[in-house]
Scaffold this active site. Structure first.
Site, mmCIF file in Angstrom:
data_model
loop_
_atom_site.group_PDB
_atom_site.id
_atom_site.type_symbol
_atom_site.label_atom_id
_atom_site.label_comp_id
_atom_site.label_asym_id
_atom_site.label_seq_id
_atom_site.Cartn_x
_atom_site.Cartn_y
_atom_site.Cartn_z
ATOM 1 N N HIS A 137 30.195 17.841 45.190
ATOM 2 C CA HIS A 137 29.472 19.109 45.122
ATOM 3 C C HIS A 137 29.208 19.697 46.505
ATOM 4 O O HIS A 137 28.294 20.490 46.691
ATOM 5 C CB HIS A 137 28.158 18.926 44.367
ATOM 6 C CG HIS A 137 27.696 20.162 43.663
ATOM 7 N ND1 HIS A 137 26.822 21.055 44.238
ATOM 8 C CD2 HIS A 137 27.989 20.681 42.461
ATOM 9 C CE1 HIS A 137 26.588 22.057 43.397
ATOM 10 N NE2 HIS A 137 27.294 21.856 42.320
ATOM 11 N N ASP A 192 17.902 21.791 41.820
ATOM 12 C CA ASP A 192 17.995 22.690 40.667
ATOM 13 C C ASP A 192 19.093 22.265 39.696
ATOM 14 O O ASP A 192 19.017 22.534 38.507
ATOM 15 C CB ASP A 192 18.271 24.117 41.143
ATOM 16 C CG ASP A 192 17.046 24.755 41.789
ATOM 17 O OD1 ASP A 192 15.919 24.407 41.394
ATOM 18 O OD2 ASP A 192 17.225 25.589 42.692
ATOM 19 N N GLU A 307 9.559 28.920 42.968
ATOM 20 C CA GLU A 307 10.761 29.442 43.608
ATOM 21 C C GLU A 307 10.701 30.968 43.569
ATOM 22 O O GLU A 307 9.810 31.551 42.942
ATOM 23 C CB GLU A 307 12.043 28.938 42.929
ATOM 24 C CG GLU A 307 12.333 27.470 43.175
ATOM 25 C CD GLU A 307 13.734 27.045 42.785
ATOM 26 O OE1 GLU A 307 14.535 27.934 42.393
ATOM 27 O OE2 GLU A 307 14.047 25.839 42.880
#
Length: 577
Positions: A137, A192, A307
């Site tokens: 990732h 997240d 956030e």
């Protein structure tokens, strides 16, 4: 209780084949030395050579790996260039940089990892490097540690008052969450997206909306097992081998490969009240966010997650008006800018209607089913009362704790169905000091961001005192700083990859001029790395490289240390310049 390594993938590269070895990282620390011994008899060599006739490395390097494979039973595969197998392991999330490895190891134990590292470290080759890859990732070819095939186990140590989970470095965080929730527990800090590996995020920091309160994921690690760049298997913690422990946390995989981590657990709520609230003025938005993350004596009335997002003032489904509501029925409330949905002040309403961007706060608070009732509603109302968002544009929903933490997975499934998931992702993540965030808004959000952006833009504050200064992670030197994330995707109807990369470079220059830092960095020049770390931290980083990976075998994709050059030489060259 089962504690296994998980499915780790190590890729072996010949650095001489490319000036840009786009590869990955691990992280490391551990204890248990044993010598690598190879059977070099003619029969053994012939059997090994027959098993690996596809090796494309130099002859001497092939021989080392062939004997290692034959004598120790390592699951080592040699790859031909441009085959489907080679292409698959050369990809990462960014889909920007690619380097095909010459061989891949799928270890079944931590000892196999140590054997491979020792073999490469003891070879005469100056080109071989090793990268630990999991779900890949990374964005610019850095990639991290291993995907797991086993679940971590929530345990309570009789000698420790606090519960923890012990997970392999290759474990996915979503599996850790599912396993710990069975005990009513969970780690307190997340990313997240949960389909990332434990070793991968701990090699960087691991940041999300809980970070302001609990620190990044690296702040919740109690102990690790790591294989260093010298092939040692070391168990380390804040009190045992602390220098290695803190070097590995946030260390970009430069010092070893994380094979196991103990992570602190806390009681997990059953449900979450998830809230989004709109703002038209950045200063008001910033002030409210910083108030929410400030240290409050009354923790009962503090959100668990905070956030924020920059929203395009259009109907774009990805980051326009339609991205804000939780359900289709709420679309009507934000489908058009009107006097009923904008601030009452005419000047403020006109400014919002003409603005290129708007902002919305995202906050959440956990609770249990026993808490449902008037007391919960009063608690949430009290938390929202001091905020100055547009009252007609506030949305909320209640979902399970697991579904909230795994919220990005639904989006992933939707994008996969549209064949929009496996596209280039030129993402940019930066930390901006709070003293400069308003300037950053005027220079970037209001100026550089195109109307059709192709991905969400996150902006939310973090507290510096929740980050342990002993770790290798780099953040701005202010008590409050902002994570700003440009999560762009190259879509068929949007800008091309190169234009996005060029814009990222412009944004990064603005960030650095404002004393910000690049999160998940990858630079191409040594001076850039020195500037990123700062003098004191860079000196410690180089010294740790010399101690734990003196041949610079690990994590070549970061492009920090040349292979087989003494890392201390970089300090000597710098001091004599």
């Amino acid at each position: 209780m089962v504690r296994t390594l998980g499915a780790l993938l190590l890729t072996i590269h010949n650095q001489a084949r490319s000036e840009d070895p786009a590869l990955l990282q691990g992280a490391g620390a551990g204890v248990e030395d044993h010598l690598l011994q190879l059977d070099t008899t003619p029969a053994a060599a012939a059997a090994a050579a027959a098993a690996s006739s596809s090796c494309v490395l130099e002859k001497a390097d092939c021989k080392i790996l062939e004997l290692l494979q034959h004598n120790h039973g390592l699951h080592l595969s040699f790859l031909q260039e441009n085959t489907s197998s080679a292409v698959a392991v050369s990809r990462d999330w960014g889909l920007i940089k690619h380097l095909q490895p010459a061989a891949v190891l799928h270890p079944t134990s931590v000892h196999e990892i140590a054997e491979l590292i020792r073999a490469v470290a003891s070879s005469s080759s100056t080109n071989l490097t090793i990268a630990a890859k999991g779900v890949g990732h990374s964005i610019n070819g850095q990639s991290q540690v291993c995907p797991g095939d086993d679940e971590g186990d929530a345990i309570r140590d009789e000698d420790c008052a606090l519960p923890f989970v012990e997970a392999s470095g290759g474990e996915l965080w979503v599996d850790v969450l599912q396993a710990t929730l069975k005990e009513g527990l969970a780690p307190n800090s997340w990313t997240d997206y949960l389909y990332l590996t434990v070793g991968g995020t701990l090699s960087n920091a691991g940041v999300s909306g809980q970070t302001f309160r609990h620190g990044p994921q690296i702040s919740s690690v109690l102990q690790m097992e790591v294989v260093t760049g010298t092939g040692q298997i070391v168990t380390c913690s804040a009190s045992k081998q602390p220098e290695l422990f803190f070097a590995v946390l946030g260390g970009l995989g430069q010092f070893g490969i994380i094979t196991k981590a103990r992570i602190l657990l806390v009681p997990a709520p059953q449900k979450v009240r998830w809230i989004r609230a709109m703002y038209s003025d950045f200063e008001v938005f910033r002030r409210d966010q910083e108030m929410l993350i400030s240290e409050m004596e009354d923790q009962l009335h503090t959100f668990d997650y905070v956030e924020g997002f920059v929203m395009m003032n259009n109907q774009d489904p990805i980051n326009g008006w339609k991205s804000v509501p939780f359900s289709p029925g709420e679309d009507q409330a934000v489908s058009a800018m009107s006097s009923s949905t904008l601030p009452a002040d005419p000047d403020a309403a006109a400014a919002a209607a003409s603005s290129r961007v708007l902002y919305y706060l995202e906050a959440a608070v956990g609770y249990n089913l026993a808490d449902v009732g008037p007391a919960l509603e009063k608690r949430v109302e009290k938390m929202l009362a001091p905020l100055s968002f547009i009252r007609s544009l506030m949305f909320s929903t209640d979902i399970s704790y697991f579904k909230f933490l795994n919220r990005i997975h639904d989006l992933e499934l939707s994008l996969r169905a549209q064949q929009l998931w496996d596209v280039p992702h030129p993402w940019l993540n930066i930390f901006v000091p709070a003293s400069s965030i308003t300037t950053f808004d005027s220079l970037v959000f209001q100026q550089l961001v195109p109307v059709e952006y192709g991905g969400p833009i996150l902006v939310y504050p973090l507290n510096r005192n929740k980050w342990d200064r002993r770790t290798a992670a780099v953040v701005p030197d202010e008590e409050v700083f902002y994570l700003v994330a440009f999560l762009r995707n190259v879509l068929p109807s949007g800008p091309g990859l190169q234009s996005m990369l060029d814009e990222n470079a412009r944004i990064l220059r603005v960030c650095e001029d404002l004393n910000g830092k690049h999160y998940l960095p990858r630079y191409t020049e040594e001076e850039q790395w020195k500037r990123h770390f700062g003098s004191e931290k860079w000196t410690a980083f180089v010294q740790h490289k010399h101690m734990f990976d003196p041949h610079a075998i690990l994590a070549p994709g970061q492009n920090i240390f040349p292979r087989n050059q003494n890392p201390l030489d970089q300090l000597l060259l710098h001091s004599s310049a």
